[in-house]
Structure formats: C-alpha cells, structure tokens
Design a protein around this motif. Structure first.
Motif, PDB file in Angstrom:
ATOM      1  N   TYR A 163       4.266  29.649   8.951  1.00 31.00           N
ATOM      2  CA  TYR A 163       5.280  30.370   9.706  1.00 31.00           C
ATOM      3  C   TYR A 163       4.886  30.756  11.128  1.00 31.00           C
ATOM      4  O   TYR A 163       5.717  30.824  12.011  1.00 31.00           O
ATOM      5  N   ASP A 164       3.628  31.065  11.336  1.00 30.79           N
ATOM      6  CA  ASP A 164       3.192  31.606  12.622  1.00 30.79           C
ATOM      7  C   ASP A 164       2.089  30.718  13.192  1.00 30.79           C
ATOM      8  O   ASP A 164       1.148  30.347  12.472  1.00 30.79           O
ATOM      9  N   ASP A 165       2.175  30.398  14.469  1.00 29.64           N
ATOM     10  CA  ASP A 165       1.169  29.546  15.111  1.00 29.64           C
ATOM     11  C   ASP A 165      -0.247  30.101  14.962  1.00 29.64           C
ATOM     12  O   ASP A 165      -1.213  29.342  14.959  1.00 29.64           O
ATOM     13  N   ALA A 166      -0.386  31.410  14.834  1.00 28.61           N
ATOM     14  CA  ALA A 166      -1.712  32.028  14.707  1.00 28.61           C
ATOM     15  C   ALA A 166      -2.442  31.572  13.437  1.00 28.61           C
ATOM     16  O   ALA A 166      -3.669  31.640  13.370  1.00 28.61           O
ATOM     17  N   HIS A 167      -1.692  31.088  12.435  1.00 27.00           N
ATOM     18  CA  HIS A 167      -2.309  30.648  11.184  1.00 27.00           C
ATOM     19  C   HIS A 167      -2.448  29.129  11.089  1.00 27.00           C
ATOM     20  O   HIS A 167      -2.965  28.609  10.100  1.00 27.00           O
ATOM     21  N   LYS A 168      -1.999  28.422  12.117  1.00 25.01           N
ATOM     22  CA  LYS A 168      -2.095  26.959  12.122  1.00 25.01           C
ATOM     23  C   LYS A 168      -3.484  26.514  12.558  1.00 25.01           C
ATOM     24  O   LYS A 168      -4.222  27.259  13.190  1.00 25.01           O
ATOM     25  N   ARG A 169      -3.843  25.295  12.176  1.00 24.18           N
ATOM     26  CA  ARG A 169      -5.125  24.661  12.521  1.00 24.18           C
ATOM     27  C   ARG A 169      -6.322  25.422  11.960  1.00 24.18           C
ATOM     28  O   ARG A 169      -7.379  25.471  12.573  1.00 24.18           O
ATOM     29  N   LYS A 170      -6.123  26.040  10.811  1.00 22.81           N
ATOM     30  CA  LYS A 170      -7.208  26.765  10.153  1.00 22.81           C
ATOM     31  C   LYS A 170      -7.485  26.207   8.753  1.00 22.81           C
ATOM     32  O   LYS A 170      -8.252  26.787   8.005  1.00 22.81           O
ATOM     33  N   GLY A 171      -6.788  25.122   8.397  1.00 26.06           N
ATOM     34  CA  GLY A 171      -7.020  24.486   7.104  1.00 26.06           C
ATOM     35  C   GLY A 171      -6.254  25.100   5.948  1.00 26.06           C
ATOM     36  O   GLY A 171      -6.433  24.690   4.805  1.00 26.06           O
ATOM     37  N   TYR A 172      -5.389  26.062   6.222  1.00 25.39           N
ATOM     38  CA  TYR A 172      -4.634  26.697   5.144  1.00 25.39           C
ATOM     39  C   TYR A 172      -3.737  25.697   4.406  1.00 25.39           C
ATOM     40  O   TYR A 172      -3.658  25.717   3.182  1.00 25.39           O
ATOM     41  N   MET A 173      -3.054  24.833   5.156  1.00 28.66           N
ATOM     42  CA  MET A 173      -2.117  23.933   4.490  1.00 28.66           C
ATOM     43  C   MET A 173      -2.843  22.875   3.670  1.00 28.66           C
ATOM     44  O   MET A 173      -2.383  22.516   2.584  1.00 28.66           O
TER      45      MET A 173
END
Length: 178
Positions: free
Chosen positions: A97-107
């Motif tokens: 949902y939020d760009d702050a959580h992207k590119r951290k491997g969560y998905m």
C-alpha cells in the motif's frame, strides 16, 4: 481467524465468510481496524465492493492482509481471486500500500507463503498472474518463483478509461515444488 506466519509478517486470511462477518456484523470502526484503512475513501470503496458481490457460484477468492509483525500495521495484501475451485486454478494479485514498505522483500516473503498455501491447502494446480507490460517489479517477482510467460491478452484491462494489454504468466504446482 486463520493466518500464515512468515519471518516479518502475519498474513491474515480473508475469505467470503470473513467478509460477510465483518460487513454484516461489524461497524465501520471494526472494518477500518481489520483492514488497516487510513482513509474514509478506502473504507467506502471496500464497502461498495462487498455490496456488489465478491464471490459467485463458480468463482471465489482467498486473500491475505499483510500485517507487519513489528508494528502491527497492515502494509498490503496478497491472495487468490478469480478462483475456480472446480478447475483448481486462480489468479494471484498482490499490492504493497505505501511506497515506504516497497523494495524491502515483503512481497517475496508473502508470495512464497501464499503460493505454498494455494498449492498445498487450497488444492490449486495452476496459478495465473496478469501484469502490465511496464510493471518490471511484478515481473521480477513472478520470475523469481518460476512463473512462465504464456502470452498477451490484448486490450484486456480498463485503466482510467483506456484499454490496456495484460501479460499472462502462470505457475503449475509441480513447478513450484522444485
């Protein structure tokens, strides 16, 4: 409530039955808290989706809300929609949902758990993914899990009044097991 647990996430299972319980028995505050909505618009959109019908006699879904263990915040979703139980196939969809959580491997962390659930628990044989041609992050994620290119669906999606193509990828159960 069923959940999948990964290293950094709790994936809260969302089924048509959970939707019914939330939207017919809960108030707006309970729905907002469950989904982690940060705006009234998001709540209203989800209420509208529920009112329009989220499952039919031959299609269903299983979705998971991604809750960050450390903060308890819902940061995205991942799951199966356009699921045809009789044919053991579904389309996968996911979003942070939020760009702050992207590119951290969560998905990638969530997708591995959700695919395993789909193939083992939900008896899926085939998982399909439809992506926009320019969505390089999604393509990279699909290839990481062994999805295979199957073709282009011309003018398949209406995006803000413009018909766009979808690129089809799929993963079969025995390919995921490798």
């Amino acid at each position: 409530m069923d959940a999948l647990i990964t290293e950094r996430l709790i994936l809260k299972k969302l089924t048509p039955e959970v939707y019914k319980e939330l939207f017919e028995g809960g108030d707006d505050a309970a729905i907002t808290e469950f989904f982690g909505f940060t705006s009234d618009e998001a709540l209203e959109k989800e209420k509208e989706n529920y009112a329009k019908g989220i499952a039919t006699y031959n299609r269903s879904f299983i979705n998971f809300l991604l809750e960050e263990k450390e903060t308890g915040k819902v940061i995205g979703s991942c799951g199966f929609h356009t699921w045809y139980p009789k044919h053991h196939r579904a389309e996968i969809g996911y979003s942070i949902y939020d760009d702050a959580h992207k590119r951290k491997g969560y998905m990638a962390e969530a997708l591995e758990a959700v695919l395993r659930y789909g193939f083992v628990e939900a008896n899926l044989h085939r998982v399909e993914a439809l992506i926009a041609e320019e969505n390089e992050a999604s393509l990279k994620l699909l290839l990481k899990f062994g999805f295979q290119y199957e073709g282009r669906l011309r003018q398949h999606y209406n995006v803000n009044g413009v018909m766009e193509d979808s690129i089809m990828y799929a993963l079969l159960k025995h390919e995921f097991s490798k």
